[in-house]
Design a protein around this motif. Structure first.
Motif, PDB file in Angstrom:
ATOM      1  N   VAL A 120       0.854  -1.192   0.000  1.00 50.19           N
ATOM      2  CA  VAL A 120       0.000   0.000   0.000  1.00 50.19           C
ATOM      3  C   VAL A 120       0.889   1.240   0.000  1.00 50.19           C
ATOM      4  O   VAL A 120       1.694   1.434   0.908  1.00 50.19           O
ATOM      5  N   TRP A 121       0.748   2.060  -1.030  1.00 45.65           N
ATOM      6  CA  TRP A 121       1.564   3.265  -1.155  1.00 45.65           C
ATOM      7  C   TRP A 121       0.799   4.479  -0.637  1.00 45.65           C
ATOM      8  O   TRP A 121      -0.407   4.617  -0.872  1.00 45.65           O
ATOM      9  N   ASP A 122       1.509   5.349   0.043  1.00 44.05           N
ATOM     10  CA  ASP A 122       0.942   6.580   0.591  1.00 44.05           C
ATOM     11  C   ASP A 122       0.819   7.616  -0.531  1.00 44.05           C
ATOM     12  O   ASP A 122       1.826   8.112  -1.036  1.00 44.05           O
ATOM     13  N   THR A 123      -0.407   7.922  -0.921  1.00 42.02           N
ATOM     14  CA  THR A 123      -0.603   8.843  -2.048  1.00 42.02           C
ATOM     15  C   THR A 123      -0.138  10.262  -1.729  1.00 42.02           C
ATOM     16  O   THR A 123       0.294  10.990  -2.625  1.00 42.02           O
ATOM     17  N   GLN A 124      -0.196  10.656  -0.469  1.00 32.65           N
ATOM     18  CA  GLN A 124       0.294  11.987  -0.114  1.00 32.65           C
ATOM     19  C   GLN A 124       1.811  12.063  -0.236  1.00 32.65           C
ATOM     20  O   GLN A 124       2.364  13.096  -0.618  1.00 32.65           O
ATOM     21  N   ARG A 125       2.489  10.953   0.083  1.00 32.12           N
ATOM     22  CA  ARG A 125       3.944  10.925  -0.111  1.00 32.12           C
ATOM     23  C   ARG A 125       4.277  11.019  -1.595  1.00 32.12           C
ATOM     24  O   ARG A 125       5.221  11.704  -1.987  1.00 32.12           O
ATOM     25  N   ILE A 126       3.504  10.343  -2.423  1.00 30.36           N
ATOM     26  CA  ILE A 126       3.707  10.433  -3.868  1.00 30.36           C
ATOM     27  C   ILE A 126       3.519  11.874  -4.333  1.00 30.36           C
ATOM     28  O   ILE A 126       4.309  12.396  -5.127  1.00 30.36           O
ATOM     29  N   ALA A 127       2.484  12.530  -3.837  1.00 31.15           N
ATOM     30  CA  ALA A 127       2.235  13.932  -4.199  1.00 31.15           C
ATOM     31  C   ALA A 127       3.420  14.814  -3.814  1.00 31.15           C
ATOM     32  O   ALA A 127       3.808  15.719  -4.566  1.00 31.15           O
ATOM     33  N   GLU A 128       4.018  14.558  -2.649  1.00 30.01           N
ATOM     34  CA  GLU A 128       5.188  15.326  -2.216  1.00 30.01           C
ATOM     35  C   GLU A 128       6.370  15.107  -3.159  1.00 30.01           C
ATOM     36  O   GLU A 128       7.074  16.063  -3.528  1.00 30.01           O
ATOM     37  N   ILE A 129       6.602  13.863  -3.539  1.00 31.47           N
ATOM     38  CA  ILE A 129       7.710  13.539  -4.439  1.00 31.47           C
ATOM     39  C   ILE A 129       7.511  14.220  -5.787  1.00 31.47           C
ATOM     40  O   ILE A 129       8.442  14.797  -6.355  1.00 31.47           O
ATOM     41  N   VAL A 130       6.277  14.157  -6.307  1.00 31.00           N
ATOM     42  CA  VAL A 130       5.976  14.797  -7.592  1.00 31.00           C
ATOM     43  C   VAL A 130       6.166  16.309  -7.490  1.00 31.00           C
ATOM     44  O   VAL A 130       6.758  16.937  -8.376  1.00 31.00           O
ATOM     45  N   GLY A 149      -5.361   2.209 -13.930  1.00 32.13           N
ATOM     46  CA  GLY A 149      -3.956   1.840 -14.033  1.00 32.13           C
ATOM     47  C   GLY A 149      -3.630   0.836 -15.109  1.00 32.13           C
ATOM     48  O   GLY A 149      -2.699   0.035 -14.957  1.00 32.13           O
ATOM     49  N   VAL A 150      -4.401   0.804 -16.198  1.00 32.12           N
ATOM     50  CA  VAL A 150      -4.224  -0.090 -17.350  1.00 32.12           C
ATOM     51  C   VAL A 150      -4.518  -1.549 -16.972  1.00 32.12           C
ATOM     52  O   VAL A 150      -5.337  -2.205 -17.597  1.00 32.12           O
ATOM     53  N   SER A 151      -3.821  -2.059 -15.964  1.00 36.59           N
ATOM     54  CA  SER A 151      -3.935  -3.474 -15.610  1.00 36.59           C
ATOM     55  C   SER A 151      -4.613  -3.702 -14.267  1.00 36.59           C
ATOM     56  O   SER A 151      -4.783  -4.850 -13.841  1.00 36.59           O
ATOM     57  N   GLY A 152      -4.988  -2.625 -13.584  1.00 34.07           N
ATOM     58  CA  GLY A 152      -5.579  -2.755 -12.270  1.00 34.07           C
ATOM     59  C   GLY A 152      -4.567  -2.959 -11.160  1.00 34.07           C
ATOM     60  O   GLY A 152      -4.942  -3.219 -10.007  1.00 34.07           O
ATOM     61  N   HIS A 153      -3.285  -2.843 -11.459  1.00 34.22           N
ATOM     62  CA  HIS A 153      -2.244  -3.023 -10.445  1.00 34.22           C
ATOM     63  C   HIS A 153      -2.379  -1.929  -9.388  1.00 34.22           C
ATOM     64  O   HIS A 153      -2.447  -0.751  -9.720  1.00 34.22           O
ATOM     65  N   PRO A 154      -2.413  -2.290  -8.101  1.00 33.27           N
ATOM     66  CA  PRO A 154      -2.596  -1.278  -7.055  1.00 33.27           C
ATOM     67  C   PRO A 154      -1.498  -0.221  -7.017  1.00 33.27           C
ATOM     68  O   PRO A 154      -1.753   0.917  -6.634  1.00 33.27           O
ATOM     69  N   ASN A 155      -0.274  -0.563  -7.415  1.00 34.70           N
ATOM     70  CA  ASN A 155       0.795   0.431  -7.460  1.00 34.70           C
ATOM     71  C   ASN A 155       0.540   1.455  -8.556  1.00 34.70           C
ATOM     72  O   ASN A 155       0.824   2.643  -8.398  1.00 34.70           O
ATOM     73  N   GLY A 162      -1.736   9.671  -6.397  1.00 37.14           N
ATOM     74  CA  GLY A 162      -0.735  10.619  -5.927  1.00 37.14           C
ATOM     75  C   GLY A 162      -0.601  11.819  -6.843  1.00 37.14           C
ATOM     76  O   GLY A 162      -0.521  12.966  -6.385  1.00 37.14           O
ATOM     77  N   VAL A 163      -0.570  11.565  -8.147  1.00 36.69           N
ATOM     78  CA  VAL A 163      -0.490  12.663  -9.111  1.00 36.69           C
ATOM     79  C   VAL A 163      -1.766  13.494  -9.071  1.00 36.69           C
ATOM     80  O   VAL A 163      -1.720  14.729  -9.159  1.00 36.69           O
ATOM     81  N   LYS A 164      -2.908  12.831  -8.917  1.00 44.22           N
ATOM     82  CA  LYS A 164      -4.184  13.549  -8.828  1.00 44.22           C
ATOM     83  C   LYS A 164      -4.196  14.460  -7.594  1.00 44.22           C
ATOM     84  O   LYS A 164      -4.665  15.615  -7.665  1.00 44.22           O
ATOM     85  N   SER A 165      -3.678  13.960  -6.490  1.00 45.17           N
ATOM     86  CA  SER A 165      -3.601  14.778  -5.278  1.00 45.17           C
ATOM     87  C   SER A 165      -2.711  15.990  -5.499  1.00 45.17           C
ATOM     88  O   SER A 165      -3.035  17.107  -5.073  1.00 45.17           O
ATOM     89  N   TRP A 166      -1.594  15.773  -6.194  1.00 44.19           N
ATOM     90  CA  TRP A 166      -0.673  16.885  -6.493  1.00 44.19           C
ATOM     91  C   TRP A 166      -1.349  17.949  -7.353  1.00 44.19           C
ATOM     92  O   TRP A 166      -1.292  19.142  -7.028  1.00 44.19           O
ATOM     93  N   ILE A 167      -1.996  17.548  -8.450  1.00 46.32           N
ATOM     94  CA  ILE A 167      -2.573  18.543  -9.357  1.00 46.32           C
ATOM     95  C   ILE A 167      -3.760  19.241  -8.719  1.00 46.32           C
ATOM     96  O   ILE A 167      -3.980  20.443  -8.917  1.00 46.32           O
ATOM     97  N   ASP A 168      -4.535  18.531  -7.906  1.00 44.26           N
ATOM     98  CA  ASP A 168      -5.658  19.165  -7.207  1.00 44.26           C
ATOM     99  C   ASP A 168      -5.151  20.224  -6.229  1.00 44.26           C
ATOM    100  O   ASP A 168      -5.725  21.326  -6.137  1.00 44.26           O
TER     101      ASP A 168
END
Length: 269
Positions: A120-130, A149-155, A162-168
């Motif tokens: 499980v990846w932290d989407t807010q951490r992803i937003a920070e990295i982006v 995610g094309v294949s349904g992969h949770p990552n 994460g990117v959606k959180s960043w752009i929002d």
């Protein structure tokens, strides 16, 4: 196939701006992500770039002067830390084939973002990295997966979130700043608008019709999508074979039969 596609484009069925070359084409909306500024692809694992994003990556490399960057949120170490090192090296080789310089590639190796269906990846951490990567590299457009995610992969899905959180967050901050400037009567130029685009997933039938999906895309274009078409199959193949540790039998089959080898449809978030 190239001749058929050119006929479809010439007939006006697609109803958008067209661009066709010997090896690639695009059907771009006026607000598509190739207007200006650097572009960042955000992927989840080494080999995502070769499996899913080749048509759009090749467009930015061959048809624009924009700086192209790639951010990979894990090093693919689901089996071992050594495998993470191997897959990072393979990613660099693949990007060299696709035309992305080594100094524009960043691979994240954090305990909270390990490769795996059960991770499980932290989407807010992803937003920070982006956010940090965008600011350091003068990025104006970010491209990643969509909500499936094309294949349904949770990552992949976490990468999108994460990117959606960043752009929002960016849009909220920009709107707040704009409102304050309007209240003060400040007419100075606004900050640069940053944008995010998602790779559109498709139903399984279209996912595995390979180059034939060029025709389906031409006949059934989404009005809110920008479509990139590439016939550089051997470039995609060379990029994928750079991931020698991952080039097992089902990926050998995936590459020629996947629509994502030939077509990318991007929709703005």
């Amino acid at each position: 196939v190239h001749q058929i596609y050119c006929k479809i484009s010439a007939s006006g069925i697609l109803g958008r701006r067209k661009y066709i070359t010997k090896t690639s084409g695009r059907i771009m909306r006026e607000d598509a992500p190739d207007r200006k500024g650097n572009v960042l692809f955000v992927i989840a694992h080494p080999d995502d770039e070769a499996m899913f994003f080749v048509p759009s990556i090749r467009h930015f490399v061959t048809q624009t002067r924009r700086g192209l960057h790639l951010l990979c949120l894990s090093n693919g170490d689901s089996q071992s830390s050594k495998m993470g090192e191997i897959r990072t090296e393979e990613l660099v080789k693949s990007c060299a084939v696709l035309g992305i310089p080594n100094d524009r590639i960043r691979v994240i190796n954090e305990e909270g973002m390990k490769d795996g269906f059960d991770k499980v990846w932290d989407t807010q951490r992803i937003a920070e990295i982006v956010t940090n990567h965008v600011e350091k590299n003068d990025i104006q457009s970010v491209i990643t997966f969509d909500g499936y995610g094309v294949s349904g992969h949770p990552n992949h899905i976490a990468t999108y979130k994460g990117v959606k959180s960043w752009i929002d967050s960016h849009r909220d901050a920009r709107n707040t700043k704009k409102q304050k400037k309007n209240d003060k009567g400040d007419e100075r130029q606004e900050d640069v608008e940053l944008r995010a685009f998602q790779l559109v997933s498709v139903r399984i039938f279209r996912k595995f019709v390979g180059v034939l999906d060029v025709l389906f895309t031409g006949l059934m274009p989404g009005s809110d999508e920008s479509v990139f078409v590439s016939f550089d199959y051997f470039v995609a193949h060379r990029a994928m074979t750079s991931h020698a540790s991952q080039f097992v039998w089902f990926r050998r089959l995936f590459l020629p039969f996947s629509r994502f080898t030939f077509v990318n449809a991007l929709r703005e978030m």
